[in-house]
Motif scaffolding. Sequence first.
Motif, PDB file in Angstrom:
ATOM      1  N   GLN A   1       0.826  -1.202   0.000  1.00 25.38           N
ATOM      2  CA  GLN A   1       0.000   0.000   0.000  1.00 25.38           C
ATOM      3  C   GLN A   1       0.861   1.253   0.000  1.00 25.38           C
ATOM      4  OE1 GLN A   1      -2.884  -0.160   3.152  1.00 25.38           O
ATOM      5  NE2 GLN A   1      -4.080  -1.748   2.133  1.00 25.38           N
TER       6      GLN A   1
ATOM      7  N   LEU B   1       2.568   1.689  -3.500  1.00 27.99           N
ATOM      8  CA  LEU B   1       1.647   2.129  -4.544  1.00 27.99           C
ATOM      9  C   LEU B   1       1.185   3.563  -4.300  1.00 27.99           C
ATOM     10  CD1 LEU B   1      -0.517  -1.097  -5.043  1.00 27.99           C
ATOM     11  CD2 LEU B   1       1.147  -0.137  -6.638  1.00 27.99           C
ATOM     12  N   SER B   2       0.881   3.885  -3.031  1.00 29.84           N
ATOM     13  CA  SER B   2       0.380   5.238  -2.738  1.00 29.84           C
ATOM     14  C   SER B   2       1.413   6.301  -3.039  1.00 29.84           C
ATOM     15  CB  SER B   2       0.009   5.369  -1.264  1.00 29.84           C
ATOM     16  OG  SER B   2      -0.731   4.288  -0.853  1.00 29.84           O
TER      17      SER B   2
ATOM     18  N   ASP C   1     -10.881  -5.397  -5.215  1.00 26.18           N
ATOM     19  CA  ASP C   1     -10.868  -3.978  -4.842  1.00 26.18           C
ATOM     20  C   ASP C   1     -10.056  -3.158  -5.834  1.00 26.18           C
ATOM     21  OD1 ASP C   1     -12.425  -4.237  -2.604  1.00 26.18           O
ATOM     22  OD2 ASP C   1     -10.729  -4.637  -1.272  1.00 26.18           O
TER      23      ASP C   1
ATOM     24  N   ASN D   1     -11.186  -0.057  -8.382  1.00 24.77           N
ATOM     25  CA  ASN D   1     -10.571   1.269  -8.415  1.00 24.77           C
ATOM     26  C   ASN D   1      -9.815   1.543  -9.711  1.00 24.77           C
ATOM     27  OD1 ASN D   1     -11.455   2.071  -5.916  1.00 24.77           O
ATOM     28  ND2 ASN D   1      -9.685   1.210  -4.853  1.00 24.77           N
TER      29      ASN D   1
ATOM     30  N   GLU E   1      -7.078   0.054 -10.928  1.00 28.28           N
ATOM     31  CA  GLU E   1      -5.650   0.178 -10.650  1.00 28.28           C
ATOM     32  C   GLU E   1      -4.807  -0.880 -11.342  1.00 28.28           C
ATOM     33  OE1 GLU E   1      -6.493   2.090  -6.261  1.00 28.28           O
ATOM     34  OE2 GLU E   1      -6.170  -0.038  -6.488  1.00 28.28           O
TER      35      GLU E   1
ATOM     36  N   HIS F   1      -0.738  15.703   5.256  1.00 30.17           N
ATOM     37  CA  HIS F   1      -0.992  14.822   4.119  1.00 30.17           C
ATOM     38  C   HIS F   1      -2.110  13.831   4.445  1.00 30.17           C
ATOM     39  CE1 HIS F   1       1.086  12.221   0.786  1.00 30.17           C
ATOM     40  NE2 HIS F   1      -0.211  12.311   0.641  1.00 30.17           N
ATOM     41  N   ALA F   2      -2.069  13.309   5.681  1.00 23.12           N
ATOM     42  CA  ALA F   2      -3.091  12.344   6.097  1.00 23.12           C
ATOM     43  C   ALA F   2      -4.474  12.986   6.119  1.00 23.12           C
ATOM     44  CB  ALA F   2      -2.747  11.771   7.471  1.00 23.12           C
TER      45      ALA F   2
ATOM     46  N   ILE G   1      -5.672  12.936   2.687  1.00 20.33           N
ATOM     47  CA  ILE G   1      -6.098  11.583   2.279  1.00 20.33           C
ATOM     48  C   ILE G   1      -7.482  11.266   2.845  1.00 20.33           C
ATOM     49  CG2 ILE G   1      -5.646   9.123   2.666  1.00 20.33           C
ATOM     50  CD1 ILE G   1      -2.691   9.678   2.394  1.00 20.33           C
TER      51      ILE G   1
ATOM     52  N   PHE H   1      -9.735   7.609  -1.875  1.00 18.47           N
ATOM     53  CA  PHE H   1      -8.331   7.313  -2.138  1.00 18.47           C
ATOM     54  C   PHE H   1      -8.157   6.107  -3.054  1.00 18.47           C
ATOM     55  CE2 PHE H   1      -4.159   5.577  -1.242  1.00 18.47           C
ATOM     56  CZ  PHE H   1      -3.371   6.706  -1.225  1.00 18.47           C
ATOM     57  N   ARG H   2      -7.337   6.282  -4.062  1.00 23.41           N
ATOM     58  CA  ARG H   2      -6.943   5.155  -4.901  1.00 23.41           C
ATOM     59  C   ARG H   2      -5.422   5.129  -4.973  1.00 23.41           C
ATOM     60  NH1 ARG H   2      -9.660   4.888 -10.496  1.00 23.41           N
ATOM     61  NH2 ARG H   2      -8.748   6.935 -10.799  1.00 23.41           N
ATOM     62  N   PHE H   3      -4.858   3.939  -5.172  1.00 24.89           N
ATOM     63  CA  PHE H   3      -3.408   3.834  -5.247  1.00 24.89           C
ATOM     64  C   PHE H   3      -2.899   4.462  -6.539  1.00 24.89           C
ATOM     65  CE2 PHE H   3      -4.415   0.050  -2.602  1.00 24.89           C
ATOM     66  CZ  PHE H   3      -3.912   0.575  -1.438  1.00 24.89           C
ATOM     67  N   ILE H   4      -3.613   4.161  -7.617  1.00 29.24           N
ATOM     68  CA  ILE H   4      -3.173   4.638  -8.926  1.00 29.24           C
ATOM     69  C   ILE H   4      -4.333   5.422  -9.534  1.00 29.24           C
ATOM     70  CG2 ILE H   4      -2.440   3.919 -11.232  1.00 29.24           C
ATOM     71  CD1 ILE H   4      -1.429   1.312  -9.850  1.00 29.24           C
TER      72      ILE H   4
ATOM     73  N   ARG I   1      -7.530  11.056  -7.348  1.00 30.12           N
ATOM     74  CA  ARG I   1      -8.159  10.799  -6.054  1.00 30.12           C
ATOM     75  C   ARG I   1      -9.189  11.884  -5.796  1.00 30.12           C
ATOM     76  NH1 ARG I   1      -2.157   9.629  -3.513  1.00 30.12           N
ATOM     77  NH2 ARG I   1      -1.875   7.670  -4.588  1.00 30.12           N
TER      78      ARG I   1
ATOM     79  N   GLY J   1      -8.370  -0.505   6.726  1.00 32.43           N
ATOM     80  CA  GLY J   1      -7.266  -0.164   5.842  1.00 32.43           C
ATOM     81  C   GLY J   1      -6.617  -1.367   5.194  1.00 32.43           C
TER      82      GLY J   1
ATOM     83  N   GLN K   1      -9.793  -4.267   4.084  1.00 34.38           N
ATOM     84  CA  GLN K   1     -10.745  -3.827   3.065  1.00 34.38           C
ATOM     85  C   GLN K   1     -10.132  -2.806   2.116  1.00 34.38           C
ATOM     86  OE1 GLN K   1     -14.216  -2.628   5.353  1.00 34.38           O
ATOM     87  NE2 GLN K   1     -13.892  -4.334   6.738  1.00 34.38           N
ATOM     88  N   MET K   2      -8.878  -2.469   2.324  1.00 36.25           N
ATOM     89  CA  MET K   2      -8.136  -1.529   1.473  1.00 36.25           C
ATOM     90  C   MET K   2      -8.870  -0.205   1.278  1.00 36.25           C
ATOM     91  SD  MET K   2      -5.504  -3.336  -0.766  1.00 36.25           S
ATOM     92  CE  MET K   2      -6.079  -3.841  -2.330  1.00 36.25           C
TER      93      MET K   2
ATOM     94  N   ILE L   1      -8.428   3.049   2.273  1.00 34.44           N
ATOM     95  CA  ILE L   1      -7.452   3.908   2.925  1.00 34.44           C
ATOM     96  C   ILE L   1      -8.094   5.210   3.413  1.00 34.44           C
ATOM     97  CG2 ILE L   1      -5.204   5.040   2.665  1.00 34.44           C
ATOM     98  CD1 ILE L   1      -4.976   2.101   2.295  1.00 34.44           C
TER      99      ILE L   1
ATOM    100  N   THR M   1      -7.903   6.162   7.280  1.00 33.13           N
ATOM    101  CA  THR M   1      -7.206   7.358   7.729  1.00 33.13           C
ATOM    102  C   THR M   1      -8.153   8.267   8.505  1.00 33.13           C
ATOM    103  OG1 THR M   1      -5.850   7.176   5.760  1.00 33.13           O
ATOM    104  CG2 THR M   1      -5.708   9.230   6.978  1.00 33.13           C
TER     105      THR M   1
ATOM    106  N   ALA N   1      -2.220   6.296  11.010  1.00 34.95           N
ATOM    107  CA  ALA N   1      -2.807   7.437  10.307  1.00 34.95           C
ATOM    108  C   ALA N   1      -1.804   8.056   9.349  1.00 34.95           C
ATOM    109  CB  ALA N   1      -3.281   8.488  11.311  1.00 34.95           C
TER     110      ALA N   1
ATOM    111  N   PRO O   1       1.759   8.633   4.401  1.00 36.60           N
ATOM    112  CA  PRO O   1       2.447   9.920   4.226  1.00 36.60           C
ATOM    113  C   PRO O   1       3.918   9.910   4.672  1.00 36.60           C
ATOM    114  CG  PRO O   1       0.278  10.284   5.131  1.00 36.60           C
ATOM    115  CD  PRO O   1       0.482   8.811   5.100  1.00 36.60           C
TER     116      PRO O   1
END
Lengths: 462, 312, 287
Positions: free
Chosen positions: A86, A89-90, A107, A111, A113, B53-54, B57, B62-65, B68, B276, B279-280, B282, B286, C126, C130
């Motif tokens: 994670q 990738l983030s 998932d 998204n 991805e 930053h958090a 988010i 939020f997506r990894f790629i 967002r 997180g 279930q991914m 993010i 967060t 959290a 970041p």
Amino acid sequence: MPSIRRILAVLSTSALTLTLIGCDNGSSSSSNSGADANEPTLTIASNVVGGKNPQEDQQFAAEIGQALHCKVNFIHIPTDYDQKLQAMLSSGQKLDVIYTTGPNLADMVQNGEVMDLQSKIQQSPVLGNPKVVPQWEWNDIRIPQTNGIYAVPVKYQGALMPIVRQDWMNELGLSQPKTLNDFYHIFQVFKEKKGVYGLTLSQLYDIEPFMSAVGLKNEYVMVNGKRTIPYATSEAVPVYEWLHKLYTDKLLDPNFVTNSTADERNEFLSGRVGMFVYWDAWVPMLNNLASTAGAASTFDAEALPGAVGPDGKVLVSKGDTSVWAIPKNAPHPDLAFKFLEWWNTEAGEVLGSLGVKGVDYTVSGGKYQLTEVGKAENMDHGDPQPISSEWKNPFPALQKGYAKAKSIGVQYGYQPTSLPGWTEAQKIVWQYGEEAVLGKLSAQEAVAEMHATLLQKHLVDE
Amino acid sequence: MASTQTLSPRTSMTATTLRTQRAAKLKHAVPLYLMLLPAIAYFVIMTYYPLAHAVLISMQNFRFIGNRPFVGFQNYVDVLSDSEFWSSFANTSILGAGILVIGFVAPIVIALSLNEVLQSWLKRTIQMVIYIPHLFSWVVVGGLWIYMLTPDGGLVNTVLQVLHLPQVQFMTNPNLARWVLILVTVWKEVGFNCILYLAAIVGINPALYESARVDGATRWHEMWHVTIPMLRRTMKVVGLLSIMGLLRLFQQIYVMRNAVIEPKVDVLMTYVYDKGLQQMNIGQATASALLILLFTLLLTLITRRLVQYNEL
Amino acid sequence: MPRFATRVGNTLFVFVNVAFLLLICATMIIPLWNALAVSFSSNLASMQPGIQLWPRHFSLSGYRTIWSVLAIWKPFENSVIVTVVGTVLHVLLSALAGYALAQPRFPGRRALTVFILVTMMIPFEAIMIPVYVTMQQLGLLNTLAALILSGMVSGFSILLMRNFFLSIPGDILESARIDGAGHFRLFWRICLPLSKAGLATVTLFEFVGRWNDILSTILFVNDPSKYTLQVALNALVNSGDSMSSGELVTNNVKMAGIVIAILPLILVYPFVQKYFVKGIFLGSTKE
């Protein structure tokens, strides 16, 4: 002020150390050396696939690099993999191939991805060949919402089935069980004659072979477009009652609620229990381990089908598939796909099972020989049982019991429907199910409350 | 600007003195700022910048790629309307209160009792042994206690059997399991806080004991009237630290939970973890972690109101 | 008569007190004892469920396996570098900040204290992603420097050091100040030597914390040649418990890994502990 100077000296030296240590930033991880500078670098993030220590990972990467004519950056994270993946990738870090499992893949598809590989797979001489990857494997990882295929299986996934001490069965003149009563009888004899528990479980993770007796599948089943959970219906009551009877008659290991799967294996290997429910690929591994770990010389683990259902059918559930996928932002998608193909050729299969040539095994005159390291690592480098029907493990003697186990999975196995929300639903099913087994609630009450809670949380539709 | 020019000489003189006073104060403080500089710089770069930053988010889908999309407070709304979050909150409060109270008293009792041991080799050995559980990870300690408490072959139940007492199912009885988690947590960390108290006891001026002894105090009196009052500052710090860590209770629960007890022991941080990593999600993970931070801030503020942390 | 009673009372008290402490110690010895016993058992015997207080079928095969599979020196060296450099910097910087915050009143003191306190309440989950991004921006990913930098100061240690500095009697500081000593001199010459017990405490906590840290290495380092001992052992000992595959690591190997991982801590502990004892003498012979 000498003291100020001293503090400053300490601070600046430390800062210097920091920059010095920070400086050798150039070397990438597990890269194969000696590769052409112009060759591209394939970056792979892996969890279970790889060597057993840093050096082996480097050798592992070198083998892949030689085969594909590229540099390989092999990021192998055996524990805490999800955190690392994670974070990578983030942060926008570019990866070519990632290891992941079924639910997470869904998932990521949702998204947008990961890449859709369907057409590439169809055109591929390796992956498009049903002898290498049979059609049902593709069906299992197809994502229903988009009808696409976004990944390639890492290995033959196998199914969860009862594994029994066959040597005890033979010794005590017991025959293959068909009904729950047959299973009960075996446990009882084990207890009387061997002084062990008949069965151990790890929570309710592995009761499907017994739910098979009433023909119920694990996880979700769609009925007329509505989500149902068979384990939470009144049809499941007899099985919970049967498990409760095992528990009160001290045939079921009372530690099942806190057991990890490792605990189950340990109890089975050390002769403290006669049967547990586990993966088919583990049958030969258990047999090999028993001989190297010094278990009883007669030790013989064998797989059994689950209990026969009302319509004469047996059910065993398959596992969440572990897969390779290619992120949408992969810098070398073609090379990445070449890796997925290569993984399913003989060279890739040998690497994933036996391991690295010269480290885990040697070949002389076309004959394979396992080294000490190779024996210790039990022919598992992430792909212990490759999918391809063309694959033949070169050590049939070390595959004791696997043929039968695999055939049970192929014949009776089904892929459970894992809809979003299952992790939450599973908690509820396990909670009430285990209370029924422990006798804190009657099976009827437990199922009724289980179902009511699931409805209230909108985890089932009826 | 105009008004400063028309100030009377007297007021301007006071202003100058004030200014020079402030300047002197600042000048006196410059070395202090220098001393704080590395720490502040570290926190800005490695804590507050990531925190900002958090926050971003937590307001994204939020997506990894890929992009967002900004969704405002939607993630917070989703978390706050999730009943699971609130049941985790309730469990955290109950377990946290238990750990707070018992975990506060236990190290003081042990430190004081250790202080009464006269043989210094024994004292040192015990002090070291008490710290041992802290050296092990929760995976090891959690697994060990599960074994100790199992109904079949567990050490505790074997002892109960020998004493002809009824067997107890510790880890499948939610109410007992809560106690187990509280006590195991205290057990693992007691050595840590104990060292803080011992270090504080070591720092107590021996002259205080001498004068107490001259006044004819017994050891009991010494403990009650010299040692304990001198530990007050450490107590405040330890108490505040435990309160700040209260809502972050996680590892032991994660290692020791099972389906039967989960509804009674799942805490806020297991909620964050499940959201997180399982279930991914993010964004929501967060958001819920930041809510924990917010609750901790509130809790700390209230504590500081109730207990007088004048020097903090 | 009363005198006799108190003597009996005292003996009884000492006895009960020591018994109480030894009982607690007994439970705390168990994990270490169990780990040792299992690590010296044979492969199969180590898989017997339950607590083991004595090696069953004494065998060194657990240690032999680790030794043959893992080249232990490089990770060990990395661990030592990260732990020692990191701890020294951490203690020094935290002590500096703690000293400053222990000073009565200077502009911004309150705000800075709150600024530092808040950092202690932030759940790492959290800010995990970041922080990773920040490390990437600093170009520190895959370096030991990242491991040293992460946690280079902490609110916890600052607070502790501040607390120890506050307990230094005011008259000592006052007389030094009259002699014209500045803050740095006061800190280095007077406060640090008088806070050895405090320094020992913070050093011990930080040393143990860094030595046992796993997550930051996994997060910030890809290159196996920069793995620390804990990560290398963890990968060996805890891998492969997922899904349908994975080799079986017998319990004796696991426990041997755990013993190897904490052994250096147990060896270092007595040296740190000496400072507590030294602190006693310092307190009594104040100049």
